[in-house]
Design an enzyme around this catalytic site. Sequence first.
Site, PDB file in Angstrom:
ATOM      1  N   ASN A 162      -5.365  -6.074  18.849  1.00 39.72           N
ATOM      2  CA  ASN A 162      -3.990  -6.508  19.044  1.00 39.72           C
ATOM      3  C   ASN A 162      -3.063  -5.510  18.343  1.00 39.72           C
ATOM      4  O   ASN A 162      -3.174  -5.271  17.154  1.00 39.72           O
ATOM      5  CB  ASN A 162      -3.834  -7.902  18.413  1.00 39.72           C
ATOM      6  CG  ASN A 162      -2.382  -8.336  18.334  1.00 39.72           C
ATOM      7  OD1 ASN A 162      -1.551  -7.884  19.106  1.00 39.72           O
ATOM      8  ND2 ASN A 162      -2.092  -9.235  17.396  1.00 39.72           N
TER       9      ASN A 162
ATOM     10  N   ARG B   7       0.809  -1.228   0.000  1.00 36.43           N
ATOM     11  CA  ARG B   7       0.000   0.000   0.000  1.00 36.43           C
ATOM     12  C   ARG B   7       0.841   1.275   0.000  1.00 36.43           C
ATOM     13  O   ARG B   7       0.324   2.367  -0.233  1.00 36.43           O
ATOM     14  CB  ARG B   7      -0.945   0.004   1.212  1.00 36.43           C
ATOM     15  CG  ARG B   7      -2.227  -0.786   0.941  1.00 36.43           C
ATOM     16  CD  ARG B   7      -3.127  -0.808   2.155  1.00 36.43           C
ATOM     17  NE  ARG B   7      -2.624  -1.694   3.204  1.00 36.43           N
ATOM     18  CZ  ARG B   7      -3.037  -1.658   4.469  1.00 36.43           C
ATOM     19  NH1 ARG B   7      -3.944  -0.770   4.845  1.00 36.43           N
ATOM     20  NH2 ARG B   7      -2.541  -2.492   5.355  1.00 36.43           N
TER      21      ARG B   7
ATOM     22  N   ASN C  12      37.485  28.258  -8.224  1.00 35.23           N
ATOM     23  CA  ASN C  12      38.166  27.046  -7.734  1.00 35.23           C
ATOM     24  C   ASN C  12      38.249  25.942  -8.778  1.00 35.23           C
ATOM     25  O   ASN C  12      38.811  24.897  -8.521  1.00 35.23           O
ATOM     26  CB  ASN C  12      37.451  26.519  -6.485  1.00 35.23           C
ATOM     27  CG  ASN C  12      36.010  26.157  -6.754  1.00 35.23           C
ATOM     28  OD1 ASN C  12      35.366  26.737  -7.617  1.00 35.23           O
ATOM     29  ND2 ASN C  12      35.486  25.189  -6.013  1.00 35.23           N
ATOM     30  N   TYR C  13      37.673  26.176  -9.950  1.00 39.90           N
ATOM     31  CA  TYR C  13      37.549  25.096 -10.936  1.00 39.90           C
ATOM     32  C   TYR C  13      38.006  25.602 -12.288  1.00 39.90           C
ATOM     33  O   TYR C  13      37.532  26.637 -12.769  1.00 39.90           O
ATOM     34  CB  TYR C  13      36.071  24.668 -10.982  1.00 39.90           C
ATOM     35  CG  TYR C  13      35.767  23.488 -11.855  1.00 39.90           C
ATOM     36  CD1 TYR C  13      36.486  22.300 -11.730  1.00 39.90           C
ATOM     37  CD2 TYR C  13      34.742  23.546 -12.794  1.00 39.90           C
ATOM     38  CE1 TYR C  13      36.197  21.206 -12.529  1.00 39.90           C
ATOM     39  CE2 TYR C  13      34.439  22.458 -13.591  1.00 39.90           C
ATOM     40  CZ  TYR C  13      35.166  21.282 -13.458  1.00 39.90           C
ATOM     41  OH  TYR C  13      34.867  20.197 -14.241  1.00 39.90           O
TER      42      TYR C  13
ATOM     43  N   TYR D  27       7.211  -4.506  15.573  1.00 34.63           N
ATOM     44  CA  TYR D  27       7.130  -4.344  14.119  1.00 34.63           C
ATOM     45  C   TYR D  27       8.080  -3.237  13.662  1.00 34.63           C
ATOM     46  O   TYR D  27       8.217  -2.201  14.322  1.00 34.63           O
ATOM     47  CB  TYR D  27       5.715  -3.917  13.699  1.00 34.63           C
ATOM     48  CG  TYR D  27       4.642  -4.975  13.834  1.00 34.63           C
ATOM     49  CD1 TYR D  27       4.946  -6.303  14.100  1.00 34.63           C
ATOM     50  CD2 TYR D  27       3.312  -4.619  13.663  1.00 34.63           C
ATOM     51  CE1 TYR D  27       3.935  -7.255  14.202  1.00 34.63           C
ATOM     52  CE2 TYR D  27       2.293  -5.560  13.760  1.00 34.63           C
ATOM     53  CZ  TYR D  27       2.610  -6.879  14.031  1.00 34.63           C
ATOM     54  OH  TYR D  27       1.608  -7.804  14.132  1.00 34.63           O
TER      55      TYR D  27
HETATM   56  C1  UD1 Z   1      -1.088  -8.209  12.429  1.00 37.75           C
HETATM   57  C2  UD1 Z   1      -1.733  -9.099  13.466  1.00 37.75           C
HETATM   58  C3  UD1 Z   1      -3.018  -8.436  13.952  1.00 37.75           C
HETATM   59  C4  UD1 Z   1      -2.723  -7.060  14.512  1.00 37.75           C
HETATM   60  C5  UD1 Z   1      -1.987  -6.240  13.490  1.00 37.75           C
HETATM   61  C6  UD1 Z   1      -1.505  -4.945  14.118  1.00 37.75           C
HETATM   62  C7  UD1 Z   1      -1.167 -11.408  12.906  1.00 37.75           C
HETATM   63  C8  UD1 Z   1      -1.631 -12.662  12.276  1.00 37.75           C
HETATM   64  N1  UD1 Z   1      -2.030 -10.390  12.891  1.00 37.75           N
HETATM   65  O1  UD1 Z   1      -1.947  -8.123  11.344  1.00 37.75           O
HETATM   66  O2  UD1 Z   1      -3.632  -9.224  14.946  1.00 37.75           O
HETATM   67  O3  UD1 Z   1      -3.918  -6.418  14.879  1.00 37.75           O
HETATM   68  O4  UD1 Z   1      -0.809  -6.941  13.011  1.00 37.75           O
HETATM   69  O5  UD1 Z   1      -0.931  -4.143  13.148  1.00 37.75           O
HETATM   70  O6  UD1 Z   1      -0.067 -11.363  13.414  1.00 37.75           O
HETATM   71  N2  UD1 Z   1       5.526  -9.438   8.678  1.00 37.75           N
HETATM   72  C9  UD1 Z   1       6.632 -10.215   8.444  1.00 37.75           C
HETATM   73  N3  UD1 Z   1       6.472 -11.395   7.749  1.00 37.75           N
HETATM   74  C10 UD1 Z   1       5.283 -11.802   7.295  1.00 37.75           C
HETATM   75  C11 UD1 Z   1       4.150 -11.005   7.539  1.00 37.75           C
HETATM   76  C12 UD1 Z   1       4.308  -9.823   8.245  1.00 37.75           C
HETATM   77  O7  UD1 Z   1       7.746  -9.853   8.837  1.00 37.75           O
HETATM   78  O8  UD1 Z   1       5.225 -12.856   6.672  1.00 37.75           O
HETATM   79  C13 UD1 Z   1       5.688  -8.170   9.390  1.00 37.75           C
HETATM   80  C14 UD1 Z   1       5.315  -6.995   8.544  1.00 37.75           C
HETATM   81  O9  UD1 Z   1       6.468  -6.487   7.880  1.00 37.75           O
HETATM   82  C15 UD1 Z   1       4.778  -5.994   9.549  1.00 37.75           C
HETATM   83  C16 UD1 Z   1       4.208  -6.872  10.652  1.00 37.75           C
HETATM   84  O10 UD1 Z   1       4.809  -8.148  10.488  1.00 37.75           O
HETATM   85  O11 UD1 Z   1       5.781  -5.202  10.113  1.00 37.75           O
HETATM   86  C17 UD1 Z   1       2.715  -6.973  10.593  1.00 37.75           C
HETATM   87  O12 UD1 Z   1       2.349  -7.519   9.360  1.00 37.75           O
HETATM   88  P1  UD1 Z   1       0.964  -7.184   8.701  1.00 37.75           P
HETATM   89  O13 UD1 Z   1       0.831  -7.960   7.458  1.00 37.75           O
HETATM   90  O14 UD1 Z   1       0.775  -5.720   8.650  1.00 37.75           O
HETATM   91  O15 UD1 Z   1      -0.026  -7.804   9.791  1.00 37.75           O
HETATM   92  P2  UD1 Z   1      -1.566  -7.564   9.870  1.00 37.75           P
HETATM   93  O16 UD1 Z   1      -2.243  -8.442   8.897  1.00 37.75           O
HETATM   94  O17 UD1 Z   1      -1.847  -6.131   9.837  1.00 37.75           O
HETATM   95 CA    CA Z   2      -0.206  -3.763   9.420  1.00 36.39          CA
END
Ligand code: UD1
Ligand code: CA
Length: 522
Positions: A177, A19, A393-394, A108
């Site tokens: 969460n 996004r 200078n140049y 995160y």
């Molecule tokens: C996740 C949570 C959700 C919470 C929300 C808060 C889970 C299943 N869900 O959802 O409960 O309310 O965050 O923002 O955990 N990432 C990785 N590897 C992956 C997927 C994600 O490193 O395979 C990282 C992303 O870079 C990001 C973070 O984890 O920094 C969250 O990932 P995102 O896909 O935004 O999670 P949500 O679906 O929003």
């Molecule tokens: Ca997110």
Amino acid sequence: MSDLRPTAVIVLAAGEGTRMKSTTPKVLHTIGGRSLVAHAIRAARGTHPHHLAVVVRHERDRVAEHVSQVDPDAVVADQDEVKGTGRAVECALEALPADLDGTVVVTYGDVPLLTSETLAGLVAAHHAAGNAVTVITATLDDPTGYGRVLRDEAGDVAAIVEQKDADDEQRAIREVNSGLYAFDVTVLREALAEVGTDNAQGEKYLTDVIAIARGRGLTVRAHLVADLWQTEGVNDKVQLARLGAELNRRTVEQAMRDGAIVIDPATTWIDADVTIGPDTVVRPGTQIHGASTIGRDCVIGPETTLTDVEVGDGASVVRTQAELAEIGPGATVGPFSYLRPGTRLGAKGKIGGFVETKNAVIGDGAKVPHLTYCGDATIGEGANIGAGTIFANYDGVTKGHTTVGAHSFVGSNSVVVAPRSIGDGAYVAAGSAVVSDVAPGQLAVTRAQQRNIDGWVARRRAGTKTDEAARAARAADARAEARADAEAAAEVEAALASEPGAVSSNDRLSTDRTTDTKDAQR
Ligand code: UD1
Ligand code: CA
């Protein structure tokens, strides 16, 4: 305190961030002069963990390189093709020592306003309650998109259910969460091994660890955080700007609490790593970026942009753009000055209006006050560089360096062709082109002799307004001189008349002839 240090903090940064619609990976976008992931790492480091891991996958090499720059001790953990936050944490644990015990914190890489204090509070609450898992939650007016927190009768957390997997009743829950947790590492490791991908997104959810821990009779509790900014993530460029503005508001407020006077917080942008001394006035429209440090009792702005600039106490920097420069105590810069990298202005020195400097060391009390290009130059203390001086200078191929000695004086509109040395206590006459060195005490003059050509306008511009003006001026001069001569003659006559044996007026010099002679000399 030491047992409150987490064993590890794991920062998740493997996601794609589609996004953002950007060729730059999401976590490398910056607010407050730091990347999102650098903010996350800083908060994590502030809890003094034994290990810090950052999980990468999307644009792996760019993100990994940046992480290593920001924090060389961080472990870069690669996530494989299995998707989801649970798999990301599992990959981090695989990259860390196998015998870890104690508390693992998960954060995160795209949640930049989270502070170390909040994480420390999470760890303290986790320890105090003896939880297996503690999750930071927030209550939102609009919880759309987030995982919902399901609590049991005791108020403990029973499970977290994702928006996409939730029923209508669960979707009505406003406690969400945040994605920030403290885990007992053994529980985490064992539970993750049981987590599957049977859900709406086909991902390995970290949130599933909670229900598994509960199934083993372990305690999971929520740590509710009231400051919603701290748990807000960046998903698009609108949120990037929103969180950037809030971070700035907090930074500017802190600067004021530390003693700076900020006239207009709304138009003042201060990066997170900037320091500003007490009683320094920051005027409207000013941006202070990077690792800039500003002393006390300074005036900065209005409309000034400083990037990695060091400003000494009591200096004034007005309507200026400067980067990688040092401005000495009591010095004045601006208005309309452009200081490029390598500029070092000494104590009480001056760089004035429409002056550009680069790789220029300007001594204590030295002045470059007006309309000058000063590149690749060393200017001694107390020297004065006249208006419109250019340090050339140049030569089209190489850059050369010029030195101007202490207390020397370069006249206005001179060009000094590098490489050149002008000694201590030397002078350069205005309008000179200096192409050889000048020794201490010498005056260098390189101009041609001035020649005034009589009657040129009358001959070559006859009938123009210029000609008219010249004629009128000459006529006025002639009249004034005739009047002066007549008055002088009258005085002489009066003096003679008052003496015995006075001569007649016919014997005096002709005033007309005097006027003619002077006129011819013009
Ligand atoms: C996740 C949570 C959700 C919470 C929300 C808060 C889970 C299943 N869900 O959802 O409960 O309310 O965050 O923002 O955990 N990432 C990785 N590897 C992956 C997927 C994600 O490193 O395979 C990282 C992303 O870079 C990001 C973070 O984890 O920094 C969250 O990932 P995102 O896909 O935004 O999670 P949500 O679906 O929003
Ligand atoms: Ca997110």
